[in-house]
Design a protein around this motif. Structure first.
Motif, mmCIF file in Angstrom:
data_model
loop_
_atom_site.group_PDB
_atom_site.id
_atom_site.type_symbol
_atom_site.label_atom_id
_atom_site.label_comp_id
_atom_site.label_asym_id
_atom_site.label_seq_id
_atom_site.Cartn_x
_atom_site.Cartn_y
_atom_site.Cartn_z
ATOM 1 N N GLU A 198 13.274 -43.635 4.700
ATOM 2 C CA GLU A 198 12.360 -43.907 5.813
ATOM 3 C C GLU A 198 13.107 -44.178 7.128
ATOM 4 N N LEU A 201 14.515 -40.951 8.335
ATOM 5 C CA LEU A 201 13.490 -40.087 8.929
ATOM 6 C C LEU A 201 13.111 -40.573 10.318
ATOM 7 N N LEU A 235 11.908 -35.492 -0.115
ATOM 8 C CA LEU A 235 10.883 -36.194 0.661
ATOM 9 C C LEU A 235 9.524 -36.003 -0.006
ATOM 10 N N GLN A 239 6.123 -37.673 4.010
ATOM 11 C CA GLN A 239 7.373 -37.597 4.773
ATOM 12 C C GLN A 239 7.651 -36.177 5.250
#
Length: 487
Positions: A198, A201, A235, A239
């Protein structure tokens, strides 16, 4: 083995050639030769003529090679290329008689043989003359020469489709469900580093926005996008959706020729993820079995089976993907030419548009035992690759790009095969360095290619996910220098 340099400092060229020919030998530079195995490399220049000489003593036998070439009036970079080639070729010719058989790539040690061939053609040689030069000057076998010329021809065709303002994007997702034993890429397993996905990303989406602003300001057009890894389909659906939406919102994709995602591991592929990819405009995916033998897959640390590959392929077709690539690796632990041939036959039964056949490359820094094992696989891997080549060509596939790596089993190569008009544009332009490529994500290497001069400038992102996350505020600086070199 002891080696000496006389009249030059081209240490890397001499070591590279000796490693190419004698992968299990430990090299030591010395001021003078000693008893035992040695290689002496000498270079001198007189009246505009550079002359290289190499003397090699192996198993009590001494052999010598001498070559010369004119360097009169050559610019510095061209002169360096000529003398380096002289040094490497003489070392090759002095050492290779001591081998049981010469390498199929002769004295070529570079990653991009097709780029070399393309340069010969662009400087005035016909394709036939370039092929003859590869065979006679570099001692490349006829089969590898044919591969090289075909890959060079593909690159020259695609090069005509690239405008002065066209660039490509690479987006890296350095996470995998598990780590294969042979892997040398920067990637982290989800078990160890899943908590970083996370924040990674978050940082990546920020870099996308910053890079897109620079691309717009520089007046560049995105021609292709390649999302690789790691395994991007590590992912989850949310995501993936976020990543693809961020790309589309920030970059102008109206000139996009190709959009690829390396789904890779079949055990990460689901119908939901494939739907997300298609909905975002992705047209090409990779589903990479590496082998279709369950025992081989288990031995290399893969968590999927051959049945999972078949399932994922069928799901990709049902999702609407008309171009699918599948990767294989020759030389994996436990594999044999017969098993590898069955893998090829199974994939041909699926009829993917692209099949990429890699040769196992051992990790950098591997010990002599691993290097010896890789070298010892020469005959087995040769049979795998030759059988694959025959089967693929009989099924209508042709080679469209190739590259080489150090310490591959038997010293062979990686070749992308495709059905007519289904080449991966990104693979060719990246490997042949035809255009500027901006790389986003951890470990990304961006390259600015001056299409007039061939000059290449690079900038690197931090290598590991955590380093990348911590460098969020500095990620755009390197790309700014590439896109605005005169500011």
């Amino acid at each position: 083995m002891i080696y000496t340099l006389e009249g030059h400092s081209l240490k890397h060229a001499v070591e590279e050639m000796l490693f190419h020919l004698l992968p299990t030998v430990t090299l030591t530079q010395a001021d003078a030769v000693q008893d035992g195995a040695y290689c002496r490399s000498r270079l001198e220049e007189r009246d505009g003529i550079a002359q290289a000489c190499a003397v090699a003593c192996i198993d009590g036998m001494t052999r010598e090679s001498v070559r010369s070439a004119s360097v009169e009036g050559l610019p510095p970079l061209e002169r360096k290329r000529v003398v380096t080639e002289l040094v490497k070729t003489t070392v090759y010719e002095a050492v290779v008689p001591a081998l049981s058989q010469p390498p199929v790539w002769g004295s070529l040690t570079g990653v991009r043989p097709a780029k070399l061939a393309r340069g010969l053609i662009e400087r005035g040689m016909s394709r036939g003359e370039a092929a003859q030069h590869l065979r006679e000057h570099f001692h490349v076998t006829p089969a590898r020469t044919a591969l090289t010329i075909r890959a060079a021809a593909t690159a020259m065709t695609l090069d005509r489709a690239i405008g002065t303002e066209d660039i490509s994007l690479y987006v890296g997702i350095p996470f995998c469900p598990s780590r294969c034993y042979y892997c040398s890429f920067v990637s982290a397993t989800t078990a160890q580093s899943g908590h970083l996905i996370e924040p990674y990303l978050d940082t990546l989406c920020g870099e996308i926005a910053q890079t897109a602003a620079l691309v717009r300001a520089a007046g560049k057009r995105v021609q292709s996008v390649y999302i690789g890894g790691g395994t991007p389909t590590t992912l989850d659906e949310a995501q993936l959706t976020r990543l693809l939406k961020t790309l589309k919102q920030n970059f102008d994709f109206s000139h996009l020729r190709e959009y690829t995602v390396e789904a890779g591991r079949p055990d990460t592929i689901t119908p939901g993820k494939l739907h997300v990819l298609r909905a975002a405009g992705v047209g090409r995916v990779s589903i990479n079995p590496q082998s279709m033998d369950d025992a081989v897959l288990a031995a290399i640390g893969r968590r999927h089976t051959a049945a999972d590959v078949l399932r994922a392929f069928d799901q990709a077709r049902q999702a609407g993907f008309s171009v699918i690539n599948m990767d294989l690796i020759a030389g994996l632990t436990g594999d044999t030419p017969e098993r590898f041939a069955r893998t090829i036959d199974t994939l041909l039964g699926l009829s993917p548009e692209n099949i990429t056949v890699h040769t196992l490359a051992i990790k950098r820094g591997a010990d002599l035992t691993d290097k010896a094992a890789a070298a010892a696989q020469r005959e087995s891997v040769s049979r795998m690759l030759d059988g694959a080549s025959e089967a693929l060509q009989a099924a209508g596939y042709g080679p469209y790009y190739l590259y080489r790596q150090k310490f591959t089993a038997g010293g062979f190569e990686n070749v992308g095969w495709c059905r007519p008009d289904t080449e991966c544009f990104y693979n060719v332009t990246m490997m042949e360095e035809l255009q500027t490529i901006l790389s986003l994500g951890a470990g990304g290497v961006s390259k600015r290619v001056d299409r007039d001069t061939g000059w290449i400038e690079r900038t690197n992102n931090p290598k590991y996910p955590l380093e990348y996350i911590r460098a969020a505020d500095r990620l755009a600086e390197g790309k700014r220098r590439l896109l605005f070199p005169n500011r």
